[in-house]
Design an enzyme around this catalytic site. Structure first.
Site, short mmCIF file in Angstrom:
data_model
loop_
_atom_site.label_atom_id
_atom_site.label_comp_id
_atom_site.label_asym_id
_atom_site.label_seq_id
_atom_site.Cartn_x
_atom_site.Cartn_y
_atom_site.Cartn_z
CB CYS A 162 -1.26 0.01 1.28
SG CYS A 162 -2.17 -1.34 1.69
CG HIS A 295 -1.78 3.96 5.75
ND1 HIS A 295 -2.10 4.53 4.22
CD2 HIS A 295 -2.16 3.10 6.26
CE1 HIS A 295 -2.00 3.30 3.51
NE2 HIS A 295 -1.93 1.89 4.82
CG HIS A 330 -6.44 0.98 1.76
ND1 HIS A 330 -5.83 1.50 0.47
CD2 HIS A 330 -6.05 0.39 2.70
CE1 HIS A 330 -4.99 1.13 1.35
NE2 HIS A 330 -4.28 -0.04 2.54
#
Length: 403
Positions: A162, A295, A330
């Protein structure tokens, strides 16, 4: 900063918009892209939400003006939309003789097509269309987008979970500083697939109601899809060619704490190191940061680890922060670049975007995210965090450009 790296173009596509203007409108209005599954059949349909880009693959082909039958994966198509926007804004094909590179980040590559191939093939090895599996490799998207953009000086593909597209921006900046390239189009793209949905569901970290970053009752993340690219150049090169400068990549840092295959360290070690490095590169004190695009996945582990790291770095004066994954979901390998563009929009418009679906403070932390749109005077420096599996921690600082 020595040899400043500036941003002369950017493009974005996500569940909340097909370009930067639409994304900004959604962020201002509080419109989330998280909703029911519509694009493919799965046993999770009606049970788990996703943040889907609303156009089908065929509609994306038309949207990009491509010829049908070009054998594009969804990951590639999303990337083409964002890369063309960034290249057009920066005038990449304006005839200037500049060494230009493409750095693309992705995690699933052409998995969406592979998923269509194997059910038939496993049933009968004489069945299944090979054209559905030849584009499986992550580098396929890079090659196809480079061909469309006419880039042949340099291209490479990054896959560090990620943090992938945040790392693509860092690599692009380093290549420019090293004198290897004059300009880099860097970013990431990822499509939602059954593979990712099933994989994260197996880890038991998907929220059935939509992610609630930094909430005490958070229950996991929501998978999204999309793409974003930014055009990086040295300040000297941009000024020499009369380019409009939208922001400056004033700092970045990467740290790998290698704590666990999927979990962040409880002490926030890697996150702390990445943020510290980014601030040091930008010669910035913690109090210089106006806003942090965290995040903030909404998982128990990530939000606590990142929150502890924020309190370590900023002490009693943690800046306003929020997770825009509450809008976009996400987006995995695209997350770093998508959130870099959102951070740039924050700088350009002097706005701090809200953290949706938050209601209850985490008992371990004293900090709370911003839950309403804030119009601030002078948002100068925005910190954007991207933390990936395996302890791949990356932080970027995007700053207002003052000529």
């Amino acid at each position: 900063m020595i040899n400043p790296i500036v941003i002369t173009g950017y493009g974005i596509v996500s569940s909340i918009g097909m370009n930067a203007g639409e994304v900004l409108d959604s962020l201002i209005s509080g419109h989330s892209g998280i909703g029911g599954i519509t694009r493919f059949e799965t046993i999770h349909k009606g049970k788990l939400p996703l943040a889907e880009v609303k156009l089908s693959n065929n509609e994306l082909v038309d949207f990009c003006g491509l010829r049908s039958g070009g054998n594009y994966t969804r990951t590639t198509l999303l990337g083409i939309v964002a890369a063309l926007q960034a290249a057009d804004m920066a005038g990449v094909n304006s005839g200037q003789n500049l060494r230009t590179g493409l750095i693309l980040a992705t995690t699933v590559g052409g998995m969406d097509r592979s998923e269509d191939f194997y059910p038939l093939f496993l049933e009968n090895p004489s069945k299944g269309r090979l054209r559905d599996v030849v584009n499986h490799d992550c580098g396929d998207s890079t090659e196809k987008i480079a061909e469309i953009l006419g880039i042949n000086d340099f291209m490479t593909t990054i896959s560090t979970a990620c943090s992938s597209s945040a790392n693509s921006l860092m690599l692009g900046a380093e290549l420019i500083r090293a004198g290897m390239l004059d300009r880099v189009i860097a970013g990431g793209t990822d499509a939602v697939t059954r593979f990712t949905l099933n994989g994260f569901n197996t880890l038991m970290i998907l929220d059935k109601e939509g992610c609630r970053p930094f909430d005490e009752n958070r229950a996991g993340l929501t998978i999204g899809e999309g793409a974003a690219f930014l055009v990086l150049e040295s300040e000297a090169n941009a000024l020499k060619h009369g380019k409009t400068i939208y922001s400056i990549l004033s700092g970045y840092g990467n740290a790998n704490d290698a704590y666990h295959q999927t979990a962040s360290s409880p002490e926030g070690t890697g996150a702390t190191l990445a943020m510290k490095k980014a601030l040091e590169m930008g010669d910035l004190l913690p109090e210089s940061i106006s806003y942090i695009n965290v995040h903030g996945t909404g998982t128990q582990n990530n939000d606590l680890s990142e929150g502890i790291a924020l309190e370590k770095i900023f002490g009693e004066k943690v800046p306003r922060f929020s997770s825009t994954k509450s809008f976009t979901g996400h987006t995995l390998g695209a997350a770093g670049a998508i959130e870099a563009v959102i951070s740039l929009l924050s700088v350009q418009n002097n706005m701090v975007f809200p953290n949706l679906r938050w209601s209850t403070p985490m008992k371990e932390l004293r900090i709370r995210p911003v839950t309403e749109l804030k119009r601030e005077a002078g948002v100068k420096h925005v910190l954007s965090n991207s933390f990936g599996f395996g302890g791949n921690n990356s932080s970027l600082v995007l700053s207002k450009y003052i000529s």
